[in-house]
Design a protein around this motif. Sequence first.
Motif, PDB file in Angstrom:
ATOM      1  N   PHE A 291       0.832  -1.200   0.000  1.00 58.60           N
ATOM      2  CA  PHE A 291       0.000   0.000   0.000  1.00 58.60           C
ATOM      3  C   PHE A 291       0.870   1.254   0.000  1.00 58.60           C
ATOM      4  O   PHE A 291       0.574   2.236  -0.702  1.00 58.60           O
ATOM      5  CB  PHE A 291      -0.939   0.021   1.213  1.00 58.60           C
ATOM      6  CG  PHE A 291      -1.840   1.233   1.244  1.00 58.60           C
ATOM      7  CD1 PHE A 291      -3.035   1.241   0.547  1.00 58.60           C
ATOM      8  CD2 PHE A 291      -1.483   2.368   1.968  1.00 58.60           C
ATOM      9  CE1 PHE A 291      -3.860   2.360   0.560  1.00 58.60           C
ATOM     10  CE2 PHE A 291      -2.302   3.494   1.991  1.00 58.60           C
ATOM     11  CZ  PHE A 291      -3.488   3.478   1.283  1.00 58.60           C
ATOM     12  N   GLN A 292       1.928   1.237   0.785  1.00 59.58           N
ATOM     13  CA  GLN A 292       2.796   2.410   0.878  1.00 59.58           C
ATOM     14  C   GLN A 292       3.644   2.621  -0.371  1.00 59.58           C
ATOM     15  O   GLN A 292       4.275   3.670  -0.513  1.00 59.58           O
ATOM     16  CB  GLN A 292       3.693   2.302   2.123  1.00 59.58           C
ATOM     17  CG  GLN A 292       3.024   2.790   3.407  1.00 59.58           C
ATOM     18  CD  GLN A 292       1.921   1.876   3.915  1.00 59.58           C
ATOM     19  OE1 GLN A 292       1.979   0.675   3.737  1.00 59.58           O
ATOM     20  NE2 GLN A 292       0.906   2.462   4.543  1.00 59.58           N
ATOM     21  N   THR A 293       3.681   1.652  -1.272  1.00 62.40           N
ATOM     22  CA  THR A 293       4.428   1.833  -2.523  1.00 62.40           C
ATOM     23  C   THR A 293       3.508   1.872  -3.735  1.00 62.40           C
ATOM     24  O   THR A 293       3.967   1.702  -4.877  1.00 62.40           O
ATOM     25  CB  THR A 293       5.472   0.707  -2.701  1.00 62.40           C
ATOM     26  OG1 THR A 293       4.828  -0.569  -2.635  1.00 62.40           O
ATOM     27  CG2 THR A 293       6.547   0.792  -1.638  1.00 62.40           C
ATOM     28  N   GLN A 294       2.215   2.115  -3.520  1.00 64.75           N
ATOM     29  CA  GLN A 294       1.314   2.303  -4.661  1.00 64.75           C
ATOM     30  C   GLN A 294       1.693   3.573  -5.416  1.00 64.75           C
ATOM     31  O   GLN A 294       2.214   4.526  -4.844  1.00 64.75           O
ATOM     32  CB  GLN A 294      -0.133   2.394  -4.183  1.00 64.75           C
ATOM     33  CG  GLN A 294      -0.715   1.060  -3.761  1.00 64.75           C
ATOM     34  CD  GLN A 294      -2.143   1.177  -3.267  1.00 64.75           C
ATOM     35  OE1 GLN A 294      -2.641   2.276  -3.007  1.00 64.75           O
ATOM     36  NE2 GLN A 294      -2.822   0.049  -3.131  1.00 64.75           N
ATOM     37  N   ASN A 295       1.414   3.548  -6.728  1.00 63.44           N
ATOM     38  CA  ASN A 295       1.797   4.654  -7.616  1.00 63.44           C
ATOM     39  C   ASN A 295       3.306   4.866  -7.630  1.00 63.44           C
ATOM     40  O   ASN A 295       3.793   5.973  -7.865  1.00 63.44           O
ATOM     41  CB  ASN A 295       1.090   5.957  -7.236  1.00 63.44           C
ATOM     42  CG  ASN A 295      -0.381   5.939  -7.601  1.00 63.44           C
ATOM     43  OD1 ASN A 295      -0.762   5.346  -8.611  1.00 63.44           O
ATOM     44  ND2 ASN A 295      -1.207   6.558  -6.778  1.00 63.44           N
ATOM     45  N   MET A 296       4.037   3.787  -7.363  1.00 60.82           N
ATOM     46  CA  MET A 296       5.497   3.783  -7.444  1.00 60.82           C
ATOM     47  C   MET A 296       5.923   2.637  -8.354  1.00 60.82           C
ATOM     48  O   MET A 296       5.384   1.532  -8.268  1.00 60.82           O
ATOM     49  CB  MET A 296       6.132   3.556  -6.067  1.00 60.82           C
ATOM     50  CG  MET A 296       6.052   4.736  -5.127  1.00 60.82           C
ATOM     51  SD  MET A 296       7.456   5.832  -5.384  1.00 60.82           S
ATOM     52  CE  MET A 296       7.125   7.060  -4.113  1.00 60.82           C
ATOM     53  N   HIS A 297       6.873   2.909  -9.233  1.00 57.80           N
ATOM     54  CA  HIS A 297       7.505   1.849 -10.010  1.00 57.80           C
ATOM     55  C   HIS A 297       8.702   1.386  -9.179  1.00 57.80           C
ATOM     56  O   HIS A 297       9.597   2.174  -8.889  1.00 57.80           O
ATOM     57  CB  HIS A 297       7.939   2.362 -11.374  1.00 57.80           C
ATOM     58  CG  HIS A 297       8.344   1.283 -12.324  1.00 57.80           C
ATOM     59  ND1 HIS A 297       8.696   1.535 -13.627  1.00 57.80           N
ATOM     60  CD2 HIS A 297       8.464  -0.063 -12.174  1.00 57.80           C
ATOM     61  CE1 HIS A 297       9.007   0.414 -14.235  1.00 57.80           C
ATOM     62  NE2 HIS A 297       8.870  -0.579 -13.359  1.00 57.80           N
ATOM     63  N   VAL A 298       8.699   0.112  -8.783  1.00 57.15           N
ATOM     64  CA  VAL A 298       9.718  -0.432  -7.888  1.00 57.15           C
ATOM     65  C   VAL A 298      10.546  -1.460  -8.645  1.00 57.15           C
ATOM     66  O   VAL A 298      10.004  -2.410  -9.213  1.00 57.15           O
ATOM     67  CB  VAL A 298       9.072  -1.083  -6.645  1.00 57.15           C
ATOM     68  CG1 VAL A 298      10.155  -1.611  -5.694  1.00 57.15           C
ATOM     69  CG2 VAL A 298       8.172  -0.087  -5.923  1.00 57.15           C
ATOM     70  N   LEU A 299      11.868  -1.270  -8.659  1.00 60.43           N
ATOM     71  CA  LEU A 299      12.777  -2.131  -9.412  1.00 60.43           C
ATOM     72  C   LEU A 299      13.724  -2.858  -8.466  1.00 60.43           C
ATOM     73  O   LEU A 299      14.376  -2.235  -7.614  1.00 60.43           O
ATOM     74  CB  LEU A 299      13.591  -1.302 -10.405  1.00 60.43           C
ATOM     75  CG  LEU A 299      14.733  -2.020 -11.148  1.00 60.43           C
ATOM     76  CD1 LEU A 299      14.166  -2.996 -12.160  1.00 60.43           C
ATOM     77  CD2 LEU A 299      15.654  -1.017 -11.838  1.00 60.43           C
ATOM     78  N   TYR A 300      13.798  -4.183  -8.611  1.00 65.70           N
ATOM     79  CA  TYR A 300      14.744  -5.009  -7.873  1.00 65.70           C
ATOM     80  C   TYR A 300      15.892  -5.363  -8.827  1.00 65.70           C
ATOM     81  O   TYR A 300      15.674  -6.069  -9.812  1.00 65.70           O
ATOM     82  CB  TYR A 300      14.086  -6.293  -7.388  1.00 65.70           C
ATOM     83  CG  TYR A 300      12.953  -6.121  -6.404  1.00 65.70           C
ATOM     84  CD1 TYR A 300      13.101  -6.485  -5.071  1.00 65.70           C
ATOM     85  CD2 TYR A 300      11.714  -5.627  -6.809  1.00 65.70           C
ATOM     86  CE1 TYR A 300      12.053  -6.357  -4.164  1.00 65.70           C
ATOM     87  CE2 TYR A 300      10.658  -5.489  -5.917  1.00 65.70           C
ATOM     88  CZ  TYR A 300      10.836  -5.860  -4.599  1.00 65.70           C
ATOM     89  OH  TYR A 300       9.799  -5.726  -3.711  1.00 65.70           O
ATOM     90  N   ASP A 301      17.083  -4.891  -8.537  1.00 69.35           N
ATOM     91  CA  ASP A 301      18.257  -5.160  -9.358  1.00 69.35           C
ATOM     92  C   ASP A 301      19.170  -6.109  -8.586  1.00 69.35           C
ATOM     93  O   ASP A 301      19.918  -5.683  -7.700  1.00 69.35           O
ATOM     94  CB  ASP A 301      18.978  -3.844  -9.678  1.00 69.35           C
ATOM     95  CG  ASP A 301      20.170  -4.025 -10.612  1.00 69.35           C
ATOM     96  OD1 ASP A 301      20.680  -5.159 -10.728  1.00 69.35           O
ATOM     97  OD2 ASP A 301      20.616  -3.026 -11.213  1.00 69.35           O
ATOM     98  N   LEU A 302      19.094  -7.407  -8.900  1.00 66.13           N
ATOM     99  CA  LEU A 302      19.854  -8.400  -8.155  1.00 66.13           C
ATOM    100  C   LEU A 302      21.321  -8.405  -8.529  1.00 66.13           C
ATOM    101  O   LEU A 302      22.173  -8.795  -7.713  1.00 66.13           O
ATOM    102  CB  LEU A 302      19.260  -9.795  -8.377  1.00 66.13           C
ATOM    103  CG  LEU A 302      18.030 -10.160  -7.561  1.00 66.13           C
ATOM    104  CD1 LEU A 302      16.841  -9.272  -7.879  1.00 66.13           C
ATOM    105  CD2 LEU A 302      17.650 -11.616  -7.778  1.00 66.13           C
ATOM    106  N   ASN A 303      21.636  -7.981  -9.739  1.00 66.09           N
ATOM    107  CA  ASN A 303      23.025  -7.962 -10.171  1.00 66.09           C
ATOM    108  C   ASN A 303      23.816  -6.914  -9.403  1.00 66.09           C
ATOM    109  O   ASN A 303      24.953  -7.161  -8.969  1.00 66.09           O
ATOM    110  CB  ASN A 303      23.105  -7.685 -11.673  1.00 66.09           C
ATOM    111  CG  ASN A 303      24.519  -7.824 -12.206  1.00 66.09           C
ATOM    112  OD1 ASN A 303      25.227  -8.782 -11.898  1.00 66.09           O
ATOM    113  ND2 ASN A 303      24.944  -6.866 -13.024  1.00 66.09           N
TER     114      ASN A 303
END
Length: 400
Positions: free
Chosen positions: A374-386
């Motif tokens: 809910f707190q990250t709605q309207n956010m594009h969230v990227l997980y960069d494992l490298n």
Amino acid sequence: MDQMALFVIFLLAAFSNTLASSIFDSARLGMRHVDFGGNFTKDELVARSAFRSSRLSLQYSSAEYMIELSVGTPEPQPISGIADTGSDIIWTQCGQPTSLYDPQKSQTYSSLPCNSNVCLQAPNRDPKQCCSYSITYGSGNAAGYFISDTFLLGDTNPVSVPQMVFGCTTSSMATGEAPTGIIGLSRSEYSLIRQLGIDKFSYCLHPDVNTIQPMFLGSAAILDGPLVQSTPLVFPDANLYLVNLNGISLGTEQLPIPQSLFQFNPSDGSGGVIIDSGTPITRLVPQAFEIVSQAVQNIVNLPIADGSTYNLKLCFSLPSGSKVPSMPDMTFHFDGADLKLSMDKYMYLTGDGLFCLFILEPARGFTQSIIGTFQTQNMHVLYDLNNNMLSFAPAECDKL
């Protein structure tokens, strides 16, 4: 150590199957909210999200979003499973009334060798059934056997990925709503991410539960621009996505929360702060929650009210006709990045005049603080494992 933790160890140490080909490059998946098409009121949606956030398990019935994909050939069978960065494996229901997948209808279905290490060492295995498993979660269990089959990924131009290892669950129970499956997105060897051989993924969550939410895998996961902020993913050997939270501010006031409350203990896996797609509402460990709650009470000059109808702990009674109190932004300070929450991201006004803090304590038995969806709605969230980085930026999710 619980069965799930043992199971993860078995997977990492013992699995000998060949992973899906690393030639997979990218895909765009569609995700549906679990309340999609349910015709719930806004208050009902809030209460349901808060209830799911209070469940005992990170991995089972607390999540909000379902990934849609297809399994098998020549006729791909559509399945859906909880999109969960806190889960280590993939499984779907088989041989149950709610099942979507029947391995016998697929020409590419394959059983795993009965003498493989994972089959021999899976927890609570039935010696009479090859490669069986039984996983106990805080709010339910799932039992079945491991197999492999071809996955079809993508809501446009689907990509075929052979030999994906996953669980065929033939029996499952849950306290509350049982999912039809789980799509593990953790760092674990047999999550969707690791099996595809990709090093990044992203998602963007729109507040409208009736909107198809986008998830991007591999090279399709792109986040750039002047508003992007990034913070390191720490302890990369852990399966969960941990970040350093240095403190929380309410307006210009840095709240007196000891940083030690947010520290991860690698010796026993306790503590720390997790970014989790499987938790609806942000949860803070009790001492931190109490400090945040007191700071909110110091600003809101209204009588305390019972918020149990909405499964919320701190609520105020707003007199009829009164205006909502003015509230400053709340900011979570990470290493190198600030997640700023406007009032509507951490407070909620119910239809019957309750003004509530939309943050919770952890479910019983859990020691981590969790940044929820809910707190990250309207956010594009990227997980960069490298590069071991988590990045985020404001976005119009329905336009991606």
